[in-house]
Design an enzyme around this catalytic site. Sequence first.
Site, PDB file in Angstrom:
ATOM      1  N   LYS A   1       0.855  -1.189   0.000  1.00  0.00           N
ATOM      2  CA  LYS A   1       0.000   0.000   0.000  1.00  0.00           C
ATOM      3  C   LYS A   1       0.894   1.243   0.000  1.00  0.00           C
ATOM      4  CE  LYS A   1      -3.662  -2.657   0.879  1.00  0.00           C
ATOM      5  NZ  LYS A   1      -4.761  -2.886  -0.037  1.00  0.00           N
TER       6      LYS A   1
ATOM      7  N   HIS B   1      -6.741 -13.520  -7.341  1.00  0.00           N
ATOM      8  CA  HIS B   1      -7.545 -12.572  -6.578  1.00  0.00           C
ATOM      9  C   HIS B   1      -8.976 -12.614  -7.091  1.00  0.00           C
ATOM     10  CE1 HIS B   1      -9.091  -8.887  -4.814  1.00  0.00           C
ATOM     11  NE2 HIS B   1      -8.063  -8.918  -4.003  1.00  0.00           N
TER      12      HIS B   1
ATOM     13  N   SER C   1      -7.124 -12.434   3.997  1.00  0.00           N
ATOM     14  CA  SER C   1      -6.573 -11.082   3.985  1.00  0.00           C
ATOM     15  C   SER C   1      -7.700 -10.086   4.164  1.00  0.00           C
ATOM     16  CB  SER C   1      -5.808 -10.812   2.683  1.00  0.00           C
ATOM     17  OG  SER C   1      -6.679 -10.435   1.657  1.00  0.00           O
TER      18      SER C   1
END
Length: 466
Positions: A165, A284, A369
């Site tokens: 991030k 993902h 997550s």
Amino acid sequence: VGFKAGVKEYKLTYYTPEYETKDTDILAAFRVTPQPGVPPEEAGAAVAAESSTGTWTTVWTDGLTSLDRYKGRCYNIEPVPGETDQYICYVAYPLDLFEEGSVTNMFTSIVGNVFGFKALRALRLEDLRIPPAYIKTFQGPPHGIQVERDKLNKYGRPLLGCTIKPKLGLSAKNYGRAVYECLRGGLDFTKDDENVNSQPFMRWRDRFLFCAEAIYKSQAETGEIKGHYLNATAGTCEEMIKRAVFARELGVPIVMHDYLTGGFTANTSLAHYCRDNGLLLHIHRAMHAVIDRQKNHGIHFRVLAKALRMSGGDHIHSGTVVGKLEGERDITLGFVDLLRDDFIEEDRSRGIYFTQDWVSLPGVLPVASGGIHVWHMPALTEIFGDDSVLQFGGGTLGHPWGNAPGAVANRVALEACVQARNEGRDLAAEGNAIIREASKWSPELAAACEVWKEIKFEFKAVDTLD
């Protein structure tokens, strides 16, 4: 001729409660909410018809084929407990309706058209039973859990990851620097965010190069094998494969794909490339909540998870469980087992409608997550067990001393939990104490515990975890 034009009720042809399912049938469990005045048998039969051979009227070409051989059949209907006007309709599809090795075709048939059907107020696909005969036409995950552990030389514990991030806006060089800090501190993996593709502020080739540099530098310093999920998702299949080829040329261990936005055709192509070239594949599930969030309409995630295991992926995000309701915990663990295990028994309390035999198709590592930190480590270790990836984005990068100390804190917490579990201690009851003891020997962990201490450790022992 026996052909009579006009509209006829679906249930006359497609509702067959006497039907005995075959081992080769694909079985589906739909949650059906009919429009007022439509009987459940008609609604269930309509679903079976519209997702197989039927159309809205009788056509003369029906006489040119054997409908009995090819039609879907609604063979059982049961009301949903605690709901009015909702039914679970079970539909059996003959295997010949589907192209071999194509998740795309399977979904186009089963859910392609029927969800817009006027006779239904809402429709949700709750589960699929994929027969071994069909599974055997798929390659499945490029490598699977055991081969991944052997490649990484990491055994006896969950793997640790971290999403870099801010996910958008960093230059490639600074991005690589963040990757290096996390890997050096003790994580096994770092991760591109799902929407990091190739934007003006960071083109994919630059990112791949700097991340590869970070991987090799941290491997040399720690003596452990490291990886970064390089997101190969792109606007075209050709571009996606080009990125995967470049990753392979750099010698990195793993690439990544957004399998729902990228599509099953692209995903299966990438999975085949990854097996042929020794790359692991991280998946993902961006966009999944658009499809699976509503209770009465859409597709449950357990179906998307099964489809991914067939299409191919070595990791997939599967939710965190921690702090959620008990029922959701059981249901999440239900599809986590569907991803990892070879054989799963029907268990309605965990949302598993059918017994599923994967006939040696490799397993997929579930990835937890989203909003987790060091205080969650005992719960995550107990719930997910060794075969999982625990990903702490903010829980690593939010450490007051920086990325590397954040990674150290997570690694120390994980090693402490695994050791305590192996010594026979109860992680559910003693989780906080285990983390506190470990923090005496690790200033990094002590600082992390202080930052996130006001977030409660919500975990009670659950009897259904075996």
